[in-house]
Design an enzyme around this catalytic site. Structure first.
Site, PDB file in Angstrom:
ATOM      1  N   LYS B  84       3.103  96.114 -11.302  1.00 11.25           N
ATOM      2  CA  LYS B  84       2.751  96.009 -12.716  1.00 11.25           C
ATOM      3  C   LYS B  84       3.810  96.716 -13.565  1.00 11.25           C
ATOM      4  O   LYS B  84       4.308  97.789 -13.185  1.00 11.25           O
ATOM      5  CB  LYS B  84       1.368  96.640 -12.947  1.00 11.25           C
ATOM      6  CG  LYS B  84       0.798  96.401 -14.340  1.00 11.25           C
ATOM      7  CD  LYS B  84      -0.620  96.953 -14.484  1.00 11.25           C
ATOM      8  CE  LYS B  84      -1.182  96.718 -15.882  1.00 11.25           C
ATOM      9  NZ  LYS B  84      -2.555  97.222 -16.054  1.00 11.25           N
ATOM     10  N   SER B 164      -5.867  94.167 -18.294  1.00  8.29           N
ATOM     11  CA  SER B 164      -4.458  94.079 -18.595  1.00  8.29           C
ATOM     12  C   SER B 164      -3.586  93.730 -17.399  1.00  8.29           C
ATOM     13  O   SER B 164      -2.445  93.322 -17.581  1.00  8.29           O
ATOM     14  CB  SER B 164      -3.987  95.411 -19.161  1.00  8.29           C
ATOM     15  OG  SER B 164      -4.059  96.423 -18.174  1.00  8.29           O
ATOM     16  N   SER B 188      -9.188  97.028 -16.207  1.00  7.96           N
ATOM     17  CA  SER B 188      -7.952  96.250 -16.141  1.00  7.96           C
ATOM     18  C   SER B 188      -7.518  95.808 -14.751  1.00  7.96           C
ATOM     19  O   SER B 188      -6.575  95.029 -14.617  1.00  7.96           O
ATOM     20  CB  SER B 188      -6.809  97.027 -16.789  1.00  7.96           C
ATOM     21  OG  SER B 188      -6.887  96.935 -18.184  1.00  7.96           O
TER      22      SER B 188
END
Lengths: 489, 496
Positions: B84, B164, B188
């Protein structure tokens, strides 16, 4: 606590007397080789931005980790201020934007400081003393430094100071004169130097004060205060307070009112001027720093630190007075620096302590001060000073000759005995030699002899002449005895 | 077998399967990595990767093969992963999905990624995300939204992979990596996992170090993996977590063998069903799925207990005070002074204003403003301080129920994935995505989302298991029991 100033501290205005009320926030840089949360080195004189870690530069994803030694230094300072040590304290973020504040916030202790209430005794020049309450001591990180005068179109930022550990020591508004405020800072500096928790160097900015000043009619309610930021010398503290108190009195006497504000002291003009008003005051949006857990200290650890505390100035002063019979004044001067007292004690071993104290304070410290030094770089070691005092004690030299010996001690590395030998400064106690000198002086001045016989107080003139004739080396007592005998007075 | 088939077969291996095949020398890390590089490059339409690092991947795979040959394999030796965008990776751009950090190349490595590399994992690239992890649909990314590999039956509409960690979930579901790191501040990891038919776990707060992770809300942020199976998550989390003295909030607790808990019997375990999670207007499909999950666990021998978490309804407002408050301070460092985007201005204030106005997206600015507001003098007590108190109550609710149950079962999300653009104009409806997951962050508890079925449109749905602090083992055990019972085998049809 002294809530009202002594009469002499009051300031006279057009409408009568005013009392000034002063509280201080002293920022003392923690003596530590590493910063508070980053472990980066701390050092004066490093090149710009050389002592900066990714944490100090506020890089993304960087996290603070508390430096245990800095915590220990804060605890040690708290103990030295006779203050409450809080076993649980927390860190908060103080948020504001400035280019020398890389994280956009300063990590400080707003709500729960590591050290709470304490009190110290502060001595004035005249030997009297007063107490000042300590409200709190908290740990916080310093910001970097913005340099505005290197380029007309740019501001340079040096982050070496960013993240350096500071102790903010907040006093109660217990001071009633500019000199008292300076005396408080001096005492605080003495204490932290004894403790080794801050070098107290105001010139380098390692110790600086925010000064809160208000005025009131004696005994009246507290007035509105102004805060003078970042005052970095004792004399500026005095000047800033004196100016600020006068300014406030003038406003009040003209029927105006004091606006609570932050002011700056202008070194060149000796005036204070508005930095920002209360309306413009920052909203720092303090909140607990979620990157740091509450700081929890074990009582046992605090006690261990307590055991390692050195003898502090007040205790040392009391002991010097008791053990050496020194006056409060002499003991007070000697304990302003641990090294001075150490010097004194080393020299006084087996000697007349009072004599050692006089020579240390009046001659040595006086001379050192004149040359801008202190005891740490004295050219005369305690051992050599003691050697000279020994010669005074056993009558080898007079106190007067000792002044000359002292000069030689200052300029050379010889012992007092070597100096006396080399320069023939030994006191003459040989009565035969003294008698001869007296006879010669009397023979040359028969008129004075007659006068002195009639008026015995004139005998002193002969003493002076004989001392002159012997180059000051004659034992003055022996000279006096012989003259009196010969004059028959 | 021709190469094309071989590559496809390689992509079908789970992380656990691949580890075995690598150890048995049936495949090499290089082959596996090449297959994933091809998949990554072929999947650009999904916009899951923001930076591809194929050269680095090949180099790391080669080193893995050398270690495998010497029998020195690490925990994740030769496993290609996606990272990420908010994990700082030395020498590789880390932008947290924001224009303000575009082009920022950290000179340091986050602890989580370092742990992964130390375990022998291979980095394929960086994964797209909502800007600074603020979003539930990946639409707040400055680098464009990520597409969910899943589509509704008979529709060509593009769905969100959630957020996210949208890039992470999409890349895992689209077989463009064997696992991906995610971070979970309010859901997330779990919400994107639920939206993409993948598994995602947010461990106990403090299990994974936050050092080198771009901060959103420090007291809530926690890293975790997104993978295809529960066991894969256990294996990956094992390598990611552990005490780190560079993070003061990192836990010192021993890390147990998580994979050993997967497949363990849950017979006799007590599973709580919190009544407050049964919400008005919740789609019937979610209700049905939840009931199905309860039945599965009952069949597996667990005892089902109705429990109450009375402060649940305050969780979302509480979260939307605390998270923005911390974010408003955490994001202050993006000021254009030392790194990242900088806009010019005539005065210092203008430089700040222009930099931050242009560098941050709308959602980030909204939260910075909310956070600044709730911390302001005069509002602090009414908002922030009160939210902290509510947070404590929420945590106490959990403490109370965990006295009588071993884990909780809830839906992961109140709906399946929605189409891109569908909710982006309405922040409140977007915030509601986190309704079942934020409580776990506020209380710091471990939570896993396991794919459990499809909705009427053929989109995946997930169930969440929440456990006691530091009891990921039970979470994995219950999660894998659900996984077994659900037998979720559906795959998105490849359209990209």
């Amino acid at each position: 606590m002294n809530t009202t100033a002594e009469k002499s501290n009051l300031i006279t205005g057009n409408t009568g007397e005013w009392e000034v009320v002063i509280g201080l926030e002293v920022h003392a840089q923690v003596a530590s080789n590493a910063k508070l949360f980053s472990g980066a080195p701390v050092g004066f004189g490093a090149g710009p931005n050389e002592n900066v870690s990714f944490i100090d530069a506020g890089m993304p994803g960087m996290l603070p980790v508390i430096n245990k030694f800095c915590v220990e230094q804060a605890v040690r300072t708290g103990l030295g201020l006779n203050a409450q040590i809080h076993t649980r304290s927390t860190f908060d973020r103080k948020n504001y934007f400035y280019p020398d504040l890389p994280q956009g916030y300063q990590i400080s202790q707003f709500k729960n400081p590591i050290v709470g209430e304490g009190e110290i005794e502060v001595e004035r020049e005249d030997g009297s003393s007063f107490k000042v309450g300590i409200e709190r001591l908290h740990l916080e990180q310093d910001a970097g430094k913005s340099i505005h005068d290197m380029d007309p179109n740019a501001t340079y930022v040096d982050l070496n100071r960013s993240g350096v550990a500071l102790m903010e020591i907040v006093s109660r508004p217990d001071m009633r004169s500019a000199l008292d405020a300076a005396a408080f800072v001096k005492k605080l500096r003495t204490i932290v130097r004894y403790l080794g928790t801050c070098d107290g160097d105001m010139e380098k900015g390692n110790m600086r004060a925010d000064v809160n000043v208000s005025v009131r009619k004696p005994g009246g309610p507290l007035g509105t205060r102004c805060e003078i930021k970042n005052v970095n010398s004792m004399s500026y503290i005095v000047k800033a307070i004196e100016y600020e108190a006068r300014r406030q009195i003038e406003i009040l006497e003209d029927g105006g009112q004091i606006d609570q504000e932050t002011r700056l002291f202008n070194v060149a003009s000796g005036e204070t001027r508005t930095m920002r008003s209360k309306e413009d005051a920052h909203d720092y949006r303090y909140f607990p720093d979620p990157d740091l857990l509450p700081l929890e200290l074990e009582q046992a650890w605090i006690e261990e630190i307590r055991k390692t505390l050195p003898e502090l100035p007040d205790a040392k002063k009391a002991r010097l007075m008791a053990d050496y019979g020194l006056s409060a004044y002499d003991a007070g001067v000697l304990v302003t620096k641990g090294a001075r007292a150490d010097y004194f004690e080393a020299a006084a071993k087996g000697r007349d302590a009072k004599l050692i104290a006089n020579w240390t304070i009046n001659d040595l410290l006086g001379r050192l001060a004149k040359e801008g030094h202190d005891i740490d770089d004295s050219p005369i070691s305690a051992e050599r000073l003691a050697g000279m005092v020994a010669l005074i004690e056993d009558g080898t030299i007079s106190s007067k000759i000792a002044k000359e010996v002292f000069e030689h001690l200052w300029a050379s590395e010889n012992t007092a005995a070597e100096i006396v030998e080399k320069h023939g400064l030994k006191q003459v106690t040989d009565t035969g030699a003294i008698e001869k000198a007296v006879d010669e002086v009397m023979a040359a001045n028969p008129d004075k002899v007659e006068q002195a016989k009639a008026k015995p107080q004139l005998a002193g003139w002969f003493v002076g002449q004989v001392m002159k004739a012997t180059g000051g080396k004659a034992n003055p007592k022996a000279v006096n005895d012989i003259i009196q005998k010969k004059l028959g007075v | 077998m021709d190469t094309a088939t071989l590559a496809t077969d390689l992509l079908d291996l789970t992380l656990a399967d691949a580890l075995e095949a690598l150890k048995a020398k049936k495949i090499s890390a290089t082959e596996l990595t090449e297959a994933y590089i091809t998949a990554m490059e072929g999947g650009r339409a999904l916009n899951a990767y923001t930076t591809e690092t194929p050269d680095k991947a090949r180099e790391m795979a080669k080193a893995s093969d050398a270690r495998l040959a010497k029998g020195e394999a690490g925990l994740l030796e030769g496993i290609p992963l996606g990272i990420k965008e908010l994990f700082c990776t030395e020498g590789v751009e880390t932008n947290a999905g924001s224009k303000i950090l575009k082009g920022f190349v950290p000179p340091y490595e986050s602890t989580v990624t370092q742990n992964l590399w130390d375990a022998g994992a291979v980095m394929l690239g960086k994964l797209n995300m909502d800007e600074f992890a603020m979003g539930s649909s990946n639409e707040t990314s400055a680098f464009g939204p990520v597409a969910n590999p899943w589509r509704a039956q008979g529709s060509n509409g593009t769905f969100t992979p959630g957020g996210s960690s949208g890039g992470s979930a999409s890349a895992v579901a689209g077989l463009m990596c064997l696992g991906a790191t995610g971070s979970d501040t309010g859901g997330s990891i779990r919400q994107p996992a639920a939206f993409t038919g993948t598994v995602g776990i947010k461990p106990t707060y403090g299990r994974c170090s936050r050092f080198g992770m771009v901060a959103f809300a420090s007291s809530l942020d926690q890293a975790g993996p997104i993978t295809r199976t529960v066991k894969d998550s256990a294996l990956m989390l094992q390598a990611m977590c552990g005490h780190d003295e560079k993070d003061s909030t990192s836990l010192t607790a021993e890390v147990p063998n998580f994979a050993a808990s997967c497949g363990k019997s849950i017979k006799g375990m007590k599973i709580g069903i919190p009544k407050e999670y049964r919400m008005d207007g919740m789609p019937a499909e979610i209700e049905t799925l939840w009931s199905q999950g309860i039945a599965w666990l009952k069949d597996a021998g667990a005892e089902i207990v109705d429990v109450s978490l009375p402060h649940t309804k305050y969780a979302l407002p509480c979260y939307y005070i605390i998270a923005p408050a911390e974010a408003s301070s955490n994001l202050a460092r993006y000021d254009g002074m030392r790194f990242g985007y900088r806009a010019e201005g005539k005065t210092l204030a203008e430089v700040y204003q222009n930099t931050r106005s242009e560098g941050f997206g709308e959602e980030v600015k909204r939260r910075v403003m909310i956070g600044t507001y709730v911390l302001s003098a005069g509002y602090y007590d009414a908002y922030y301080l009160r939210a902290l108190k509510v947070r404590r109550r929420i945590a106490q609710d959990f403490d109370e129920v965990f006295k009588s149950v071993d884990a909780l079962l809830t839906p992961s999300t109140p709906s399946a994935a929605f189409q891109l653009g569908e909710r982006s104009a309405d922040p409140i409806s977007m915030y509601l995505n986190d309704i079942f997951t934020v409580t776990g962050n506020l209380a710091g508890l471990p939570g896993i989302s396991v794919p459990a079925g499809l909705d009427a449109q053929g989109l995946p749905l997930g169930l969440q298991v929440l456990g006691r602090a530091l009891d990921e083992e039970t979470v994995f055990a219950v999660g894998s029991a659900l996984e077994r019972a659900a037998g979720f085998a559906a795959k998105p049809e490849k359209w990209w």
